[in-house]
Every structure is written in C-alpha cells, then in structure tokens.
Scaffold this motif. Structure first.
Motif, PDB file in Angstrom:
ATOM      1  N   MET A  16       0.603  -0.927   0.230  1.00 52.90           N
ATOM      2  CA  MET A  16       0.058  -0.230  -0.092  1.00 52.90           C
ATOM      3  C   MET A  16       0.690   0.921  -0.068  1.00 52.90           C
ATOM      4  N   ALA A  17       2.298   0.868   0.487  1.00 54.85           N
ATOM      5  CA  ALA A  17       2.970   2.759   0.959  1.00 54.85           C
ATOM      6  C   ALA A  17       3.642   2.900  -0.982  1.00 54.85           C
ATOM      7  N   PHE A  18       3.887   2.015  -0.984  1.00 53.71           N
ATOM      8  CA  PHE A  18       4.108   1.915  -2.455  1.00 53.71           C
ATOM      9  C   PHE A  18       3.366   1.887  -4.023  1.00 53.71           C
ATOM     10  N   GLY A  19       2.173   2.142  -3.314  1.00 55.71           N
ATOM     11  CA  GLY A  19       1.254   2.541  -4.913  1.00 55.71           C
ATOM     12  C   GLY A  19       0.849   1.298  -5.166  1.00 55.71           C
ATOM     13  N   CYS A  20       0.715   0.208  -4.322  1.00 57.10           N
ATOM     14  CA  CYS A  20      -0.269  -0.837  -5.053  1.00 57.10           C
ATOM     15  C   CYS A  20      -1.904  -0.325  -4.808  1.00 57.10           C
ATOM     16  N   GLU A  21      -2.430  -0.207  -6.355  1.00 59.40           N
ATOM     17  CA  GLU A  21      -3.998   0.555  -5.357  1.00 59.40           C
ATOM     18  C   GLU A  21      -5.390  -0.071  -4.444  1.00 59.40           C
ATOM     19  N   LYS A  22      -5.052   0.075  -3.586  1.00 58.70           N
ATOM     20  CA  LYS A  22      -6.637   0.042  -2.595  1.00 58.70           C
ATOM     21  C   LYS A  22      -7.577  -0.892  -3.620  1.00 58.70           C
ATOM     22  N   GLN A  23      -7.580  -2.108  -3.201  1.00 65.81           N
ATOM     23  CA  GLN A  23      -8.609  -2.854  -2.794  1.00 65.81           C
ATOM     24  C   GLN A  23     -10.460  -3.136  -3.187  1.00 65.81           C
ATOM     25  N   PRO A  24     -11.110  -2.808  -3.997  1.00 67.26           N
ATOM     26  CA  PRO A  24     -12.753  -2.869  -3.136  1.00 67.26           C
ATOM     27  C   PRO A  24     -12.573  -3.710  -2.716  1.00 67.26           C
ATOM     28  N   LYS A  25     -13.956  -3.065  -1.448  1.00 67.84           N
ATOM     29  CA  LYS A  25     -14.702  -3.840  -0.663  1.00 67.84           C
ATOM     30  C   LYS A  25     -15.075  -5.481  -1.063  1.00 67.84           C
ATOM     31  N   ASN A  26     -14.302  -6.130  -0.153  1.00 69.09           N
ATOM     32  CA  ASN A  26     -14.223  -7.885  -0.654  1.00 69.09           C
ATOM     33  C   ASN A  26     -16.486  -7.941   0.138  1.00 69.09           C
ATOM     34  N   ASP A  27     -16.449  -7.239   0.342  1.00 72.12           N
ATOM     35  CA  ASP A  27     -17.495  -8.195   1.821  1.00 72.12           C
ATOM     36  C   ASP A  27     -19.469  -7.539   0.892  1.00 72.12           C
ATOM     37  N   LYS A  28     -19.325  -7.455  -0.293  1.00 69.60           N
ATOM     38  CA  LYS A  28     -21.037  -6.540  -1.015  1.00 69.60           C
ATOM     39  C   LYS A  28     -20.608  -7.381  -2.169  1.00 69.60           C
ATOM     40  N   GLU A  29     -22.167  -7.788  -2.186  1.00 68.26           N
ATOM     41  CA  GLU A  29     -22.251  -8.916  -3.541  1.00 68.26           C
ATOM     42  C   GLU A  29     -22.143  -8.453  -4.567  1.00 68.26           C
ATOM     43  N   VAL A  30     -21.693  -9.819  -5.977  1.00 68.24           N
ATOM     44  CA  VAL A  30     -21.264  -8.988  -7.094  1.00 68.24           C
ATOM     45  C   VAL A  30     -22.582  -9.518  -7.788  1.00 68.24           C
ATOM     46  N   LYS A  31     -23.034  -8.355  -8.698  1.00 64.34           N
ATOM     47  CA  LYS A  31     -24.340  -8.743  -9.355  1.00 64.34           C
ATOM     48  C   LYS A  31     -23.609  -8.268 -10.424  1.00 64.34           C
ATOM     49  N   ASN A  32     -24.872  -8.868 -11.560  1.00 59.22           N
ATOM     50  CA  ASN A  32     -25.121  -8.888 -12.886  1.00 59.22           C
ATOM     51  C   ASN A  32     -25.727  -7.934 -14.002  1.00 59.22           C
ATOM     52  N   TYR A  33     -25.397  -6.889 -13.545  1.00 58.17           N
ATOM     53  CA  TYR A  33     -26.123  -5.509 -14.373  1.00 58.17           C
ATOM     54  C   TYR A  33     -26.809  -5.848 -16.098  1.00 58.17           C
ATOM     55  N   TRP A  34     -26.387  -6.539 -16.090  1.00 57.00           N
ATOM     56  CA  TRP A  34     -26.285  -6.904 -18.084  1.00 57.00           C
ATOM     57  C   TRP A  34     -27.522  -6.921 -18.381  1.00 57.00           C
ATOM     58  N   PRO A  35     -28.198  -6.607 -19.088  1.00 53.88           N
ATOM     59  CA  PRO A  35     -27.786  -6.178 -20.753  1.00 53.88           C
ATOM     60  C   PRO A  35     -27.841  -4.099 -19.927  1.00 53.88           C
ATOM     61  N   LYS A  36     -28.607  -4.013 -19.297  1.00 56.53           N
ATOM     62  CA  LYS A  36     -28.668  -2.760 -18.860  1.00 56.53           C
ATOM     63  C   LYS A  36     -27.346  -1.715 -18.380  1.00 56.53           C
ATOM     64  N   ALA A  37     -26.167  -2.273 -17.888  1.00 55.09           N
ATOM     65  CA  ALA A  37     -25.668  -1.779 -17.144  1.00 55.09           C
ATOM     66  C   ALA A  37     -23.798  -2.937 -16.853  1.00 55.09           C
ATOM     67  N   GLY A  38     -23.906  -3.786 -17.384  1.00 61.57           N
ATOM     68  CA  GLY A  38     -23.301  -4.788 -17.830  1.00 61.57           C
ATOM     69  C   GLY A  38     -21.852  -4.367 -18.355  1.00 61.57           C
ATOM     70  N   ILE A  39     -21.245  -5.902 -18.470  1.00 60.79           N
ATOM     71  CA  ILE A  39     -19.904  -5.435 -19.460  1.00 60.79           C
ATOM     72  C   ILE A  39     -19.678  -6.790 -20.114  1.00 60.79           C
ATOM     73  N   THR A  40     -19.801  -6.274 -21.113  1.00 58.73           N
ATOM     74  CA  THR A  40     -18.955  -7.219 -22.256  1.00 58.73           C
ATOM     75  C   THR A  40     -18.022  -7.402 -22.914  1.00 58.73           C
ATOM     76  N   TYR A  41     -17.016  -8.593 -22.756  1.00 63.35           N
ATOM     77  CA  TYR A  41     -16.152  -8.233 -24.103  1.00 63.35           C
ATOM     78  C   TYR A  41     -16.121  -8.932 -25.003  1.00 63.35           C
ATOM     79  N   GLU A  42     -15.619  -8.225 -26.087  1.00 61.83           N
ATOM     80  CA  GLU A  42     -15.339  -8.353 -27.193  1.00 61.83           C
ATOM     81  C   GLU A  42     -13.784  -9.485 -28.276  1.00 61.83           C
ATOM     82  N   ILE A  43     -14.886 -10.287 -28.160  1.00 59.97           N
ATOM     83  CA  ILE A  43     -13.568 -11.847 -29.252  1.00 59.97           C
ATOM     84  C   ILE A  43     -13.988 -11.898 -30.238  1.00 59.97           C
TER      85      ILE A  43
END
Length: 519
Positions: A16-43
């Motif tokens: 943390m002291a040398f600039g590693c990003e602060k991690q997002p909280k882990n105690d929240k539910e991971v949600k799937n917001y697709w299609p309105k706001a979800g993430i699409t990966y182009e292959i």
C-alpha cells in the motif's frame, strides 16, 4: 499473533505504501447488471485461442477460456463475425446460417453457448446485413442478368444513369472509400457497395430481402440460442439522405426479433454524433458511444477532466429526450481503433486510469480482448487484431499464429500467465475495477450528477447515486499532483488508484490518480 501473520500484514502495508491500488471491498454482493449496465467482452476468435494447432483460433478455444472471461468479471461476450467468409475479418458473409469452418462447427458453437450460459455469460454475435460478400450465392445469381430473381436483392443501376456518381468520393466517419458504384465487368450495369466492391449492399426496398434477414435472425435465436446481435454498419441500410427509412427498418427489425425473443439484446454501430445516433434508439435500444472513446482520449490529451464528464451527461440527457428505454454502450477501444495503450502514448498509468473512468461512469461498458493485458496495436486493421498472449511463447500451446504480430510480442507485452502473479499488472487492475463496479450499485446503475464546485482543470469529478448508495468520484488526468476539498460527509474511501487519499479535509490526487468516496 503468529510470525507468519505479522509478516503478511507488514507485506500488505508495504504494498500500500508503494502505490498498489486500494482493493475494492469484498463484503458486497457481486451482481450482474447486464444488459443495462453489464460488461461485455469483445472477442476476435481468429486471434483468441487455438485448440487444433492450425494457427487459427476456434470456438473450442473460447470454450476452454470461458474461465478467463468469468474471472475478469465480464457478463457477456460479443463475437466478431463467425460466419463463412473469404476474408480474415469475415465482415463479408457467404452463408448466414453456418459457422466458418476454420472456427469449428455449429455443434461446437451451440456447446459454447451452453457452457457460457452455465457461467451466466450471455452470447452476442456480429450480424452483418448491410452487405454480403460478392461471393455470396445471392450476389452470384444477381449479377447474371436483369431478369434474374435475385437481381433486386442488390442495388443496381445503368452506367448512363449514375455517370456523375461513378467517381464521386464519399467520405464518412466510418468509410473513406473513394467510390460506391462498382463495375462487375460488364461495362453497362453497376452495383452499389458502400464500403468496397467486395461487399455489395443489399436492397432493403425489396420485401424479400427484409424477410430473408428476419429469417436469418430467427434461425440464430431459435435454432442456435444466441442472446442478441451486434448490428454492423447500422447507419448504412439506406443512404444518409434516407435516415428516416433507416430508423423505420430498425424498428421493424426489432419488432420481428422480439416476436421470437422478447428480451433480445440489440446493439447498433452508428458511427456519428449524438444528434444522428439518437433516433436509432427506438429500433436499436443499445448503441455504441463512440464519443465516449474519443472524448476520453481528448481529456487526457488536453488535461481537461470535466470534458468527458460533461460530454457523458450531455449525451445521456439527449438520449433521454428520445426514449427512457436505452442502453449506452460505452467503449474504451474496439477492433476498429488503435489499441488503447497506443492511443495513450503507451503510458500504463493512463491506461489504468482510463479503465477506472470507464468502470465508474454510467453505461454498459465494452472491453476489447487483450486490453486487459495491455496489448498494443496500430492501423492497419490486422495489427490491432493480433494474437492474444496467454503464456510465454515456449509454453503457449494455444497462441494463434495466423499472422506475424508487429505490436504485441513477447518483447513488448507480458503474457497473462505472468500478469496473474503481479498485483500491479494490467490484468489484476482490470479485475479490481470491474469488481468495484459489480459490487457497488451506484457505479453500475446510479444517476450521474456533476458538481457545482469548480475544480482544477485536470480534475474529473462526478457523483453516482442510487437510493441506497451515494458515491463521489475524482480522477486527476493531469501530469501534476493536485488536492481538492473533501466533499462534506464523503469520508469512506472504497477505492484508490496511485495512492490517492483523504488527508484531513482534503483529497490528495497524484498524477493519474483516482479515488471513490462513499457517503
């Protein structure tokens, strides 16, 4: 406390002291917001992963690597063209109801959809209906003569009626082709092909053509089971001076597809300014936001943070004036633009901040394959569609070899296998900010509000809010460290990049640093 535990805590403190990003909280539910706001990966399957050692990526390769898409946090895959075609890119189709043999079989693709759905990953395919290949059976019949039943499947004209247009240069944002009328070798009749002579445009004034297209859509929805279509060149179904006809066609197309699949996902490529794009929303509820991509680059280039925030607010409000039922498909790059890292001067800090901006802004973000490992590439097009680097060359059994890469090589890009073990890698950064979005509803589906306060020019600031969550986001897109006043009651830091922090009543923003504060 054990020595091992003490060592782990110290190691974390040093990171943390040398600039590693602060991690997002882990105690929240991971949600799937697709299609309105979800993430699409182009292959681009051609360059993704090869399982039969022919040098070309294949459908089975995607199946093998679905875990990568899932681990990254994406909710859907958009496949660049998968249908038979004489070209490497396959944007000129010869058979609309088949899989290109280099990629595998239809059974392989159906298995891919089944495996993807088991992982809660949706599947969207490129649908190229503005034009076909000049090797498509329809066109081969069409050019046989004026009396052929397929003649009116395409746009034909006698040379003497279009003489003034034959050498007219029509340049648009998505085509610099020097001519649109092409001679098949007869010297009398010419056919229309907006992009190239190899891609003759279909004639959508012909009801038979429209029914052929609807039948193709029904096939992929009913018999194959895809979740939606990315509609290529959606603006060019009819010429620019017939925009109203374009809008009407896409409304009709949507209605026909919804008869088969009421929740079908349709995303259109309409490469133009918002005033031209917006009327398509009634037929194509999702449209790519190319302004986001270019304004993001401008924000970095001009060190003008609010440039993008204001542009995004303007676009959203403009779209809302057309319909409340729209999906803003935001992009940081895709298969038609130079790779993001090249666009940002190969600056890793800028690339990491760019994805942090994309994931904290409203919209339904698209990620181009390889961006998550910092792949490089500049025009011409094949060089921005190079093979993905899964492992070191000596160990990478699935790396494709259909082309010799000029930009993304073992000397220029660290392969995924090594990036997984590096907490500061592009890959782990992408995973972190995607998780940040998927665990904080305000970032995915919250309203966008711009602050009334005046901040230094390089600062991008905006509020994302739902009924249950209120977040304030700051990005410093400039080369110098800055500090701004801490907004009242926003004291909880849920994410920080480049060591951005709260100190007393100030927010400290290093160069290309970002922070997300919760109220």
């Amino acid at each position: 406390m054990s020595k091992l535990l003490k060592f782990s805590i110290c190691a974390l403190s040093l990171l943390m002291a040398f600039g590693c990003e602060k991690q997002p909280k882990n105690d929240k539910e991971v949600k799937n917001y697709w299609p309105k706001a979800g993430i699409t990966y182009e292959i681009f399957i051609q360059s993704f992963y090869d399982t039969n050692e022919d040098g070309i990526g294949d459908v089975n390769g995607v199946i093998e690597k679905l875990g990568h898409v899932q681990d990254l946090g994406a909710n859907a895959i958009w496949f660049m063209p998968i249908m038979p075609s004489p070209s490497y890119h396959k944007y000129d189709v010869t058979d609309y109801k088949a899989i290109h043999p280099d990629y595998g079989t239809m059974e392989d693709f159906k298995k891919l959809i089944e495996e993807a759905h088991q992982r809660d990953i949706k599947v969207v395919i490129d649908m190229i209906i503005n034009h076909t290949s000049d090797e498509h059976p329809w066109f081969l019949e069409s050019k046989k003569g004026r009396d052929n039943p397929y003649r009116d499947y395409y746009v034909w004209a006698q040379a003497d009626t279009i003489q003034e247009y034959l050498d007219k240069k029509v340049v648009t944002l998505d085509s610099d082709n020097i001519r649109q009328w092409h001679d098949p070798g007869f010297g009398k009749d010419y056919y229309y092909g907006f992009f190239t002579g190899d891609m003759p445009d279909l004639n959508f004034d012909n009801p038979k053509v429209r029914e052929e297209i609807y039948d193709i859509g029904r096939f992929w929805l009913e018999e194959v089971g895809v979740d939606g279509f990315r509609l290529d060149a959606a603006k060019h179904i009819y010429p620019d001076d017939r925009a109203v006809d374009n809008h009407a066609f896409w409304n009709e197309f949507r209605a026909e597809m919804e008869k088969i699949k009421p929740d079908i996902y349709l995303v259109g490529e309409v490469y133009d300014m918002k005033e031209v794009v917006a009327p398509y929303l009634t037929g194509l509820p999702a449209l790519f936001n190319f302004d986001f991509h270019y304004t993001l680059l401008d924000a970095f280039g001009m060190e003008d943070g609010m440039l993008l925030a204001k542009k995004q607010k303007e676009i959203i409000e403009f779209y809302e004036g057309i319909t409340s039922d729209f999906i803003d498909a935001t992009i940081s790059s895709n298969h038609d633009q130079p790779r993001l890292l090249n666009e940002l001067g190969k600056n890793p800090d800028k690339q990491k901040q760019a994805i942090a901006i994309l994931m904290t802004m409203p919209g339904a973000p698209y990620l181009y394959y390889g961006e998550e490992i910092g792949m490089l590439g500049e025009k011409p097009d094949p060089n921005i569609r190079e093979p993905f680097l899964w492992d070191e060359a000596s160990k990478d059994i699935g790396r494709t070899s259909w082309m010799e890469p000029l930009n993304t090589t073992d000397k220029t890009v660290v392969p995924l296998s090594k990036q997984k073990d590096d907490v500061n890698s592009y890959y782990n950064h992408y995973k972190q900010v995607i998780k940040l979005r998927n665990t904080n509803p305000a970032l995915a589906i919250g309203d966008l509000k711009l602050p009334s306060e005046a901040y230094p020019k390089p600062v991008m600031a905006y509020n994302r809010k739902t009924e249950a969550q209120d977040l304030m986001v700051f990005h410093n897109v400039g080369k110098k460290a800055l500090e701004v006043d801490l907004p009242e009651a926003y004291s909880n830091v849920i994410y920080s990049l480049k060591g951005a922090k709260v100190s007393g009543d100030k927010v400290i923003l290093p160069s290309f640093g970002s922070i997300v504060l919760e109220k």
